[in-house]
Write an enzyme that holds these catalytic residues in place. Structure first.
Site, mmCIF file in Angstrom:
data_model
loop_
_atom_site.group_PDB
_atom_site.id
_atom_site.type_symbol
_atom_site.label_atom_id
_atom_site.label_comp_id
_atom_site.label_asym_id
_atom_site.label_seq_id
_atom_site.Cartn_x
_atom_site.Cartn_y
_atom_site.Cartn_z
ATOM 1 N N SER A 158 -4.001 3.267 -52.572
ATOM 2 C CA SER A 158 -4.042 3.129 -51.147
ATOM 3 C C SER A 158 -4.417 1.881 -50.757
ATOM 4 O O SER A 158 -5.164 1.091 -51.360
ATOM 5 C CB SER A 158 -5.370 4.483 -50.800
ATOM 6 O OG SER A 158 -5.627 4.463 -49.532
ATOM 7 N N TYR A 167 -13.654 3.724 -51.718
ATOM 8 C CA TYR A 167 -12.570 4.177 -51.789
ATOM 9 C C TYR A 167 -11.446 3.095 -51.952
ATOM 10 O O TYR A 167 -10.675 2.946 -53.132
ATOM 11 C CB TYR A 167 -12.155 5.466 -50.915
ATOM 12 C CG TYR A 167 -10.814 6.019 -51.263
ATOM 13 C CD1 TYR A 167 -10.543 6.766 -52.315
ATOM 14 C CD2 TYR A 167 -9.692 5.585 -50.414
ATOM 15 C CE1 TYR A 167 -9.342 7.129 -52.464
ATOM 16 C CE2 TYR A 167 -8.212 6.088 -50.525
ATOM 17 C CZ TYR A 167 -8.314 7.121 -51.633
ATOM 18 O OH TYR A 167 -6.684 7.342 -51.821
#
Length: 255
Positions: A158, A167
């Site tokens: 991502s 993240y």
């Protein structure tokens, strides 16, 4: 499978906790393309996320995989445990055989920014998204039986950064590990690529976010889990073997 039929290669797909996510679509697609499939899930993660636990998801995915004539194995695994990757590969090897394709689609993803990320959340993101991925790749490579050139690692990544700090940072580290795997594991006959699937709504998007992402995408739609699964299946195929060491964006032109 008939005793005279050739053995199916084995794929291990992590993160298939819900039947609607990318990992589950990938497991079903690989089974349809000739793989036996092992998959992981971790209900405690889904239980603390907004979408909640999908009861019966593992049984449903097992049935979907076997409907294609494939063998299936679902394993619940907390990949924050540093011993989990070795146990997982050992279990898959014992039940289905050595793994040919390793698809890393699991994640820890809890939104927080630079100023409000808690230390334990930061550490858990890196334990699950980065350390577990490295340990899974290492254990897979040590067990990989060949033939040379048939091994595949595909890691879902991502480009999130702001307001999704742990993240995004842990996925950035995963990118570097995957590129290292492409270079270091080539002599073992294994390719490695990272795949950024772009805006795929598997239940985590608000209606407003989904609308804004659709409007920002030239094709005017969100990605689907099947879009991602089709590309992963190609990368796992003999025809995808020359793609190696790439950070692939498959995002409908969003970037």
């Amino acid at each position: 499978m008939d005793a005279d039929s050739p053995a199916r290669p084995v794929a291990l797909v992590t993160g298939a906790g819900r039947t609607t996510n990318i990992a589950a679509a990938t497991a079903r697609t690989l089974a349809a393309r000739g793989f036996d499939v092992a998959f992981t899930y971790y209900r405690a993660y889904d239980a603390r996320m907004p979408w909640g636990t999908e009861e019966g998801a593992a049984r449903a995915l097992h049935a979907a995989v076997t409907s294609h004539g494939a063998r299936a194995l679902g394993v619940e695994s907390d990949l924050a445990d540093p011993d989990a990757p070795a146990r997982l590969l050992a279990a898959v090897h014992e039940r289905l055989g050595p793994v040919t394709a390793l698809v890393l689609a699991h994640c820890e993803s809890v939104d927080s920014g630079l100023l409000d990320t808690a230390l334990d959340s930061f550490d858990r993101h890196f334990a699950v998204n980065t350390r577990a991925a490295w340990l899974l790749m290492r254990e897979y490579a040590l067990r990989f039986p060949g033939p040379h050139g048939s091994g595949r690692i595909i890691a879902l990544t991502s480009d999130h950064t702001a307001h999704n700090l742990p993240y995004g940072a842990s996925k950035g580290a995963l990118d570097r590990i995957t590129l290292a795997a492409a270079a270091e594991l080539g002599e073992r006959g294994i390719s490695a690529n990272a795949l950024n699937p772009g805006p795929v709504d598997t239940g985590w998007m608000s209606p407003d976010l989904a609308r804004r992402l659709r409007e920002a995408t030239p094709l005017g739609r969100l990605g689907t889990p099947q879009d991602c699964a089709e590309l992963i299946a190609f990368l796992c195929s003999p025809q995808g073997g020359w793609v190696n060491g790439q950070l692939i964006s498959s995002n409908g032109g969003l970037s």
